[in-house]
Each structure stands twice: as structure tokens, then as C-alpha cells.
Scaffold this active site. Structure first.
Site, PDB file in Angstrom:
ATOM      1  N   GLY A  18       0.821  -1.201   0.000  1.00 27.00           N
ATOM      2  CA  GLY A  18       0.000   0.000   0.000  1.00 27.00           C
ATOM      3  C   GLY A  18       0.856   1.252   0.000  1.00 27.00           C
ATOM      4  N   GLY A  21      -0.218   5.116  -1.963  1.00 29.77           N
ATOM      5  CA  GLY A  21      -1.193   6.087  -1.497  1.00 29.77           C
ATOM      6  C   GLY A  21      -0.529   7.226  -0.751  1.00 29.77           C
ATOM      7  N   VAL A  63       2.124  -3.803  -8.748  1.00 31.05           N
ATOM      8  CA  VAL A  63       0.677  -3.913  -8.567  1.00 31.05           C
ATOM      9  C   VAL A  63       0.396  -5.187  -7.766  1.00 31.05           C
ATOM     10  CG1 VAL A  63      -1.529  -4.270  -9.723  1.00 31.05           C
ATOM     11  CG2 VAL A  63       0.110  -2.619 -10.642  1.00 31.05           C
ATOM     12  N   SER A 137      -4.964   2.971  13.113  1.00 32.79           N
ATOM     13  CA  SER A 137      -5.655   4.258  13.028  1.00 32.79           C
ATOM     14  C   SER A 137      -6.068   4.682  14.418  1.00 32.79           C
ATOM     15  CB  SER A 137      -6.901   4.158  12.142  1.00 32.79           C
ATOM     16  OG  SER A 137      -7.680   5.337  12.209  1.00 32.79           O
ATOM     17  N   TYR A 150     -14.307   0.160   8.947  1.00 38.35           N
ATOM     18  CA  TYR A 150     -12.959   0.738   9.044  1.00 38.35           C
ATOM     19  C   TYR A 150     -12.497   0.744  10.499  1.00 38.35           C
ATOM     20  CZ  TYR A 150      -9.081   4.016   8.518  1.00 38.35           C
ATOM     21  OH  TYR A 150      -7.839   4.600   8.540  1.00 38.35           O
ATOM     22  N   CYS A 151     -13.359   1.220  11.393  1.00 37.15           N
ATOM     23  CA  CYS A 151     -12.986   1.270  12.811  1.00 37.15           C
ATOM     24  C   CYS A 151     -12.707  -0.124  13.353  1.00 37.15           C
ATOM     25  CB  CYS A 151     -14.097   1.942  13.615  1.00 37.15           C
ATOM     26  SG  CYS A 151     -14.373   3.685  13.222  1.00 37.15           S
ATOM     27  N   ALA A 152     -13.568  -1.079  13.010  1.00 35.79           N
ATOM     28  CA  ALA A 152     -13.377  -2.447  13.494  1.00 35.79           C
ATOM     29  C   ALA A 152     -12.105  -3.063  12.927  1.00 35.79           C
ATOM     30  CB  ALA A 152     -14.594  -3.299  13.114  1.00 35.79           C
ATOM     31  N   LYS A 154      -9.357  -1.555  11.967  1.00 37.93           N
ATOM     32  CA  LYS A 154      -8.162  -0.961  12.550  1.00 37.93           C
ATOM     33  C   LYS A 154      -7.971  -1.382  14.006  1.00 37.93           C
ATOM     34  CE  LYS A 154      -6.660   1.161   8.906  1.00 37.93           C
ATOM     35  NZ  LYS A 154      -5.399   0.751   8.261  1.00 37.93           N
ATOM     36  N   ILE A 183      -5.290  12.699   9.033  1.00 38.68           N
ATOM     37  CA  ILE A 183      -4.213  13.066   8.118  1.00 38.68           C
ATOM     38  C   ILE A 183      -4.826  13.413   6.764  1.00 38.68           C
ATOM     39  CG2 ILE A 183      -2.020  12.335   7.088  1.00 38.68           C
ATOM     40  CD1 ILE A 183      -2.010  12.389  10.168  1.00 38.68           C
TER      41      ILE A 183
END
Length: 245
Positions: A18, A21, A63, A137, A150-152, A154, A183
Site C-alpha cells: 500500500g 497512497g 501492482v 488508526s 474501518y474502525c473495526a 483498525k 491526516i
């Protein structure tokens, strides 16, 4: 403590999953500036073209779909030894994460993809007594209502980090994580268009502003240096003081 403790050894090899990004590319750039040979991955050709990174003798771009376990194992097989693995691949789908299929996709990329990379690179990391830095995060600790997956995911990365630190200490592989706060990256670009939201977040931090990707990279680099040789199983919040209040 000598200044050598804050340097990479010659031939230092890093892999940043990753790494094309916003935060990932900043990490790749700093590692390169510090003398590392870096391999960075992204999800597709479009991301590779837009990332601003240029392949060179010390930087290779690839990739890679982190949800393809066979592809991950095949990619890792090309490395004889690795000093640092950074897991930075992540997605969020604001509001859509209440759909079960979307929820599963986010978990698959953010959490299972991280574990897949750790497993695939374990032997290469052990060969050089390397370390892993997972990108968690602040939302592993402070939830948001519109991104439950997303919260779970992280929060899962945080506990995965601690578990692997205990499991692989004898390899020896150190495993730590960095938990960024708010960020300014492409992943939250849509939300930042709402001025009231942007200002509210800035005002909630101790430093009174959003962070920049480059401000995450330094902590990642430190966690791979000899100076942090006694650090494992730890999560470093880089959040401008958001979680302090």
C-alpha cells in the site's frame, strides 16, 4: 546513544504494502532518503501512475491485490531477506459499510490483507531479524458512526500487532503499529470538503490542525531503526493530541 542507532544499515531492504497512497508514498520517500532499498505496492496501474513515485535502482513499484493470498505469497517469494515490512494498504467506504458485503470487503483489505502480508513475509523478515510496522488508526480507539468496518478493522490491526509481537519474538521479528489521526490524504478528501467538519476536527486536536502524510513516516522509520530495538507490541498514536483529550 550514537547517531548510528538512528540509521539503517547498508543494504537495508523495505517492503511497503500500500505504498502508493498518501501515507504509504510518504513512507516510501522517507525510507529512500534514509538509504533503504524499497519495494512499494499499489492496487492498480492507475494508482501507480498517480502516486508521483518513480522507479529506480533503489525503488521498485508493483501492482498487488492484498486480498489475493496466492499473489501475496508469490510476491513475497521474490525476496530473500527483508528488514522492514510496512502494511499500509487500506480502504474505507463512508456510510456504505453498513452493507454486509462492503463491511466484509473493508475487513478483508484492512485486516486480513495485513495478516496475509505478515504471514507471507515472515521467513524473509526472520532471515534479517527484521520488523513489521502496521498502519492502524486513531479510529481503533475512537469510533466514528459512518465507518464501522474501518474502525473495526483498525482495532483488529492493533490486536494483531500485539499478538504477532508475542508470537514471533523468538524469530526474532519485532511487530509494532502506528495509529495516525486525521491526516490529509485522498481517503478522506470527500469529508474534508465540508468546511465545518474540517474545522471541527482541527479544533479537536491539541495542535489545532490536521496532520500531513510526512508526519507519519518519521515514526515508521524510527520503529525500524536500531534505536527502537527494545520496542515491540506497541502502537504509536500520531494524532496531534486528539486522543489525549
Amino acid at each position: 546513544m550514537s547517531h548510528e542507532q538512528f540509521q539503517f544499515a547498508p543494504g537495508f531492504r523495505a517492503v511497503v504494502i500500500g505504498g502508493l497512497g498518501g501515507i504509504g508514498a510518504a513512507i516510501v520517500r522517507l525510507l529512500g532518503e534514509l538509504g533503504a532499498h524499497v519495494a512499494a505496492t499499489g492496487v492498480g496501474e492507475a494508482e501507480m501512475a498517480a502516486c508521483g513515485l518513480v522507479a529506480s535502482k533503489t525503488l521498485s513499484l508493483h501492482v498487488l491485490d492484498v486480498t489475493d493470498d496466492a499473489a501475496m505469497r508469490g510476491f513475497a517469494a521474490g525476496f530473500d531477506g527483508v528488514d522492514l515490512l510496512v502494511n499500509c494498504a487500506g480502504i474505507l467506504r463512508r456510510d456504505a459499510e453498513f452493507d454486509l458485503d462492503v463491511f466484509r470487503k473493508v475487513i478483508d483489505v484492512n485486516l486480513t490483507g495485513t495478516f496475509s502480508a505478515c504471514l507471507a513475509f515472515r521467513a524473509a523478515l526472520a532471515k534479517k531479524h527484521g520488523s513489521i510496522v502496521n498502519i492502524a488508526s486513531m479510529n481503533a480507539y475512537s469510533g466514528l458512526p459512518r465507518i464501522p468496518a474501518y474502525c473495526a478493522s483498525k482495532a483488529g490491526v492493533v490486536m494483531l500487532t500485539k499478538s504477532l509481537a508475542l508470537a514471533w519474538a523468538n524469530d526474532p521479528i519485532r511487530v509494532n503499529a502506528v495509529a495516525p489521526g486525521f491526516i490529509e490524504t485522498q481517503i478522506n478528501a470527500e469529508g474534508r470538503k465540508e468546511l465545518a467538519h474540517y474545522q471541527r476536527i482541527a479544533g479537536r486536536t491539541a495542535l489545532g490542525r490536521w496532520g500531513q502524510p510526512e508526519e507519519i513516516a518519521g515514526t515508521v522509520a524510527f520503529l525500524a531503526m536500531p534505536a527502537s530495538a527494545y520496542v515491540t507490541g506497541t502502537v504509536f498514536a500520531v494524532d496531534g493530541g486528539f486522543l489525549a483529550g
